[in-house]
Motif scaffolding. Structure first.
Motif, PDB file in Angstrom:
ATOM      1  N   SER A 128       0.610  -1.575   0.034  1.00  0.00           N
ATOM      2  CA  SER A 128      -0.246   0.227  -0.007  1.00  0.00           C
ATOM      3  C   SER A 128       1.046   1.072  -0.001  1.00  0.00           C
ATOM      4  O   SER A 128       0.388   2.310   0.000  1.00  0.00           O
ATOM      5  N   ARG A 129       2.110   1.146  -0.492  1.00  0.00           N
ATOM      6  CA  ARG A 129       2.984   2.319   0.108  1.00  0.00           C
ATOM      7  C   ARG A 129       2.512   3.491  -1.733  1.00  0.00           C
ATOM      8  O   ARG A 129       2.141   3.639  -2.343  1.00  0.00           O
ATOM      9  N   PRO A 130       3.091   4.560  -0.636  1.00  0.00           N
ATOM     10  CA  PRO A 130       2.883   5.752  -2.044  1.00  0.00           C
ATOM     11  C   PRO A 130       3.079   5.567  -3.294  1.00  0.00           C
ATOM     12  O   PRO A 130       4.589   4.909  -2.612  1.00  0.00           O
ATOM     13  N   MET A 131       3.492   6.197  -4.537  1.00  0.00           N
ATOM     14  CA  MET A 131       4.051   6.412  -5.720  1.00  0.00           C
ATOM     15  C   MET A 131       5.269   6.556  -4.684  1.00  0.00           C
ATOM     16  O   MET A 131       5.723   6.685  -5.880  1.00  0.00           O
ATOM     17  N   THR A 132       5.880   7.660  -3.907  1.00  0.00           N
ATOM     18  CA  THR A 132       7.332   7.929  -4.138  1.00  0.00           C
ATOM     19  C   THR A 132       7.868   6.921  -4.224  1.00  0.00           C
ATOM     20  O   THR A 132       9.167   6.762  -4.403  1.00  0.00           O
ATOM     21  N   CYS A 133       7.442   5.838  -3.160  1.00  0.00           N
ATOM     22  CA  CYS A 133       8.181   4.932  -2.026  1.00  0.00           C
ATOM     23  C   CYS A 133       8.543   4.288  -3.880  1.00  0.00           C
ATOM     24  O   CYS A 133       9.565   3.274  -3.925  1.00  0.00           O
ATOM     25  N   ARG A 134       7.322   3.951  -4.745  1.00  0.00           N
ATOM     26  CA  ARG A 134       7.465   2.994  -6.151  1.00  0.00           C
ATOM     27  C   ARG A 134       8.334   2.950  -6.801  1.00  0.00           C
ATOM     28  O   ARG A 134       8.693   2.524  -7.788  1.00  0.00           O
ATOM     29  N   VAL A 135       9.444   4.312  -7.084  1.00  0.00           N
ATOM     30  CA  VAL A 135       9.957   4.859  -7.576  1.00  0.00           C
ATOM     31  C   VAL A 135      10.353   5.145  -7.733  1.00  0.00           C
ATOM     32  O   VAL A 135      12.391   5.955  -8.476  1.00  0.00           O
ATOM     33  N   PHE A 136      11.718   5.039  -6.386  1.00  0.00           N
ATOM     34  CA  PHE A 136      13.101   5.345  -5.793  1.00  0.00           C
ATOM     35  C   PHE A 136      13.411   4.025  -6.047  1.00  0.00           C
ATOM     36  O   PHE A 136      13.238   3.410  -6.023  1.00  0.00           O
ATOM     37  N   GLY A 137      14.445   5.172  -6.417  1.00  0.00           N
ATOM     38  CA  GLY A 137      16.254   4.012  -7.040  1.00  0.00           C
ATOM     39  C   GLY A 137      16.575   4.102  -7.902  1.00  0.00           C
ATOM     40  O   GLY A 137      17.172   4.956  -8.544  1.00  0.00           O
ATOM     41  N   PRO A 138      15.487   3.545  -9.336  1.00  0.00           N
ATOM     42  CA  PRO A 138      15.736   3.406 -11.252  1.00  0.00           C
ATOM     43  C   PRO A 138      15.884   5.317 -10.812  1.00  0.00           C
ATOM     44  O   PRO A 138      15.371   5.790 -10.460  1.00  0.00           O
ATOM     45  N   PRO A 139      16.581   5.311 -12.464  1.00  0.00           N
ATOM     46  CA  PRO A 139      16.661   6.798 -13.222  1.00  0.00           C
ATOM     47  C   PRO A 139      15.046   7.271 -13.218  1.00  0.00           C
ATOM     48  O   PRO A 139      14.319   6.514 -13.906  1.00  0.00           O
ATOM     49  N   VAL A 140      14.289   8.570 -12.535  1.00  0.00           N
ATOM     50  CA  VAL A 140      13.981   8.961 -12.335  1.00  0.00           C
ATOM     51  C   VAL A 140      13.266  10.737 -13.093  1.00  0.00           C
ATOM     52  O   VAL A 140      14.607  11.340 -12.516  1.00  0.00           O
ATOM     53  N   ARG A 141      12.650  10.707 -14.388  1.00  0.00           N
ATOM     54  CA  ARG A 141      13.463  12.639 -14.061  1.00  0.00           C
ATOM     55  C   ARG A 141      11.817  13.560 -14.299  1.00  0.00           C
ATOM     56  O   ARG A 141      10.523  13.298 -13.908  1.00  0.00           O
ATOM     57  N   SER A 142      12.525  14.785 -13.238  1.00  0.00           N
ATOM     58  CA  SER A 142      11.870  15.289 -12.427  1.00  0.00           C
ATOM     59  C   SER A 142      12.831  16.739 -13.682  1.00  0.00           C
ATOM     60  O   SER A 142      13.188  16.594 -14.205  1.00  0.00           O
ATOM     61  N   GLN A 143      11.596  17.863 -13.081  1.00  0.00           N
ATOM     62  CA  GLN A 143      12.224  19.226 -12.986  1.00  0.00           C
ATOM     63  C   GLN A 143      13.632  19.402 -12.898  1.00  0.00           C
ATOM     64  O   GLN A 143      14.257  19.829 -13.612  1.00  0.00           O
ATOM     65  N   GLN A 144      14.278  19.113 -11.695  1.00  0.00           N
ATOM     66  CA  GLN A 144      15.795  19.415 -11.717  1.00  0.00           C
ATOM     67  C   GLN A 144      16.394  18.106 -12.830  1.00  0.00           C
ATOM     68  O   GLN A 144      17.852  17.947 -12.497  1.00  0.00           O
ATOM     69  N   GLY A 145      15.930  17.544 -13.380  1.00  0.00           N
ATOM     70  CA  GLY A 145      16.733  16.121 -14.407  1.00  0.00           C
ATOM     71  C   GLY A 145      16.469  14.788 -14.199  1.00  0.00           C
ATOM     72  O   GLY A 145      15.834  14.342 -13.718  1.00  0.00           O
ATOM     73  N   LEU A 146      17.721  14.238 -14.569  1.00  0.00           N
ATOM     74  CA  LEU A 146      17.423  12.380 -14.031  1.00  0.00           C
ATOM     75  C   LEU A 146      18.052  11.742 -12.894  1.00  0.00           C
ATOM     76  O   LEU A 146      18.677  12.619 -12.272  1.00  0.00           O
ATOM     77  N   GLY A 147      16.992  12.047 -11.723  1.00  0.00           N
ATOM     78  CA  GLY A 147      17.687  11.401 -10.489  1.00  0.00           C
ATOM     79  C   GLY A 147      17.723  10.363 -10.052  1.00  0.00           C
ATOM     80  O   GLY A 147      17.330   9.442 -10.383  1.00  0.00           O
ATOM     81  N   VAL A 148      18.750   9.653  -9.157  1.00  0.00           N
ATOM     82  CA  VAL A 148      18.610   8.218  -8.996  1.00  0.00           C
ATOM     83  C   VAL A 148      18.875   8.162  -7.213  1.00  0.00           C
ATOM     84  O   VAL A 148      19.567   8.784  -7.074  1.00  0.00           O
ATOM     85  N   CYS A 149      17.988   6.647  -6.832  1.00  0.00           N
ATOM     86  CA  CYS A 149      19.446   7.046  -5.469  1.00  0.00           C
ATOM     87  C   CYS A 149      20.918   7.440  -5.726  1.00  0.00           C
ATOM     88  O   CYS A 149      20.992   6.617  -5.910  1.00  0.00           O
ATOM     89  N   GLU A 150      21.086   7.574  -4.066  1.00  0.00           N
ATOM     90  CA  GLU A 150      22.466   7.805  -4.415  1.00  0.00           C
ATOM     91  C   GLU A 150      23.448   6.845  -3.912  1.00  0.00           C
ATOM     92  O   GLU A 150      24.781   6.374  -4.057  1.00  0.00           O
ATOM     93  N   LEU A 151      23.447   5.648  -3.990  1.00  0.00           N
ATOM     94  CA  LEU A 151      23.318   4.432  -3.298  1.00  0.00           C
ATOM     95  C   LEU A 151      23.989   3.126  -4.583  1.00  0.00           C
ATOM     96  O   LEU A 151      23.746   2.569  -4.986  1.00  0.00           O
ATOM     97  N   CYS A 152      23.205   3.860  -5.511  1.00  0.00           N
ATOM     98  CA  CYS A 152      23.102   3.352  -6.916  1.00  0.00           C
ATOM     99  C   CYS A 152      23.195   3.775  -8.053  1.00  0.00           C
ATOM    100  O   CYS A 152      23.723   4.643  -7.881  1.00  0.00           O
ATOM    101  N   TYR A 153      24.133   2.523  -9.402  1.00  0.00           N
ATOM    102  CA  TYR A 153      24.318   3.086 -10.478  1.00  0.00           C
ATOM    103  C   TYR A 153      25.901   3.657 -10.635  1.00  0.00           C
ATOM    104  O   TYR A 153      26.277   4.296 -10.626  1.00  0.00           O
ATOM    105  N   HIS A 154      26.925   2.920  -9.692  1.00  0.00           N
ATOM    106  CA  HIS A 154      27.883   3.533  -9.223  1.00  0.00           C
ATOM    107  C   HIS A 154      28.933   2.852 -10.152  1.00  0.00           C
ATOM    108  O   HIS A 154      28.262   1.722 -10.437  1.00  0.00           O
TER     109      HIS A 154
END
Length: 200
Positions: A128-154
């Protein structure tokens, strides 16, 4: 009542996450027990809040002790958040003004989500988690550009990261459902997970 289309929205988002995870491979290090995205408050809309409340009701029916723990963590969280809350602590609604939004940027960044079981590192309301939780981690585009979790994509290049981008709700279904829900329920504004669960 949550709109029927919410199930479709969740399926679309979860399928997008699965595909982004497949393309990301070992660069996406998200796994059960990682709580990077579970600490620090974030705003949720009323459809997210209703989904969480419904999930807590279902948990109460199947595991009342665990549900009680979620409620208690939510109440304690609200107690900690109330004094400097950038909104109305009586309703749990965030102030939409620019000044309040600026204050929110630095607000409660170390506060754990009340749905997070501190002993297992797992979400007690995962389905039942919110949408923010469902998209956190992989690259997701926002007004600030393409964001990812800081632990990922090293070690990944910008091009490799971009190739793993997760499209989020390309048809705009979430906005349509939120508008429908606000109209039918009379519930408006943004809140926090703790406030949504404390009185549920």
């Amino acid at each position: 009542m949550i709109p029927l289309g919410d199930t479709e929205l969740v399926q679309i988002i979860d399928a997008g996450l699965a595909e982004a995870s497949r393309r990301s491979g070992e660069w996406l290090v998200c796994k059960p027990g990682c709580t990077q995205c579970c600490v620090g408050v974030f705003a949720i809309h009323q459809l997210d809040a209703a989904r969480l409340q419904q999930g807590l009701e279902q948990l109460t029916a199947t595991d009342p002790e665990r549900a009680g723990s979620v409620r208690e963590r939510a109440r304690r969280s609200v107690g900690r958040l109330t004094e400097d809350f950038p909104g109305d602590p009586a309703t749990g609604l965030l102030d939409p003004s620019e000044e309040a939004e600026a204050r929110f940027e630095e607000f409660a960044n170390d506060e754990p989500c009340p749905a997070l079981d501190p002993h297992t590192g797992l979400c007690d309301l995962y389905l039942s988690r919110p949408m923010t939780c469902r998209v956190f981690g992989p690259p997701v585009r926002s007004q600030q550009g393409l964001g990812v979790c800081e632990l990922c994509y090293h070690g990944a290049t910008e091009e490799q990261v971009a190739a793993c981008e997760m499209p989020v709700d390309p048809e705009g279904l979430e906005g349509q459902l939120l508008e429908e829900f606000e109209r039918s329920s009379g519930r408006h504004g943004r809140t926090l997970v703790a406030f949504a669960l404390a009185g549920a």
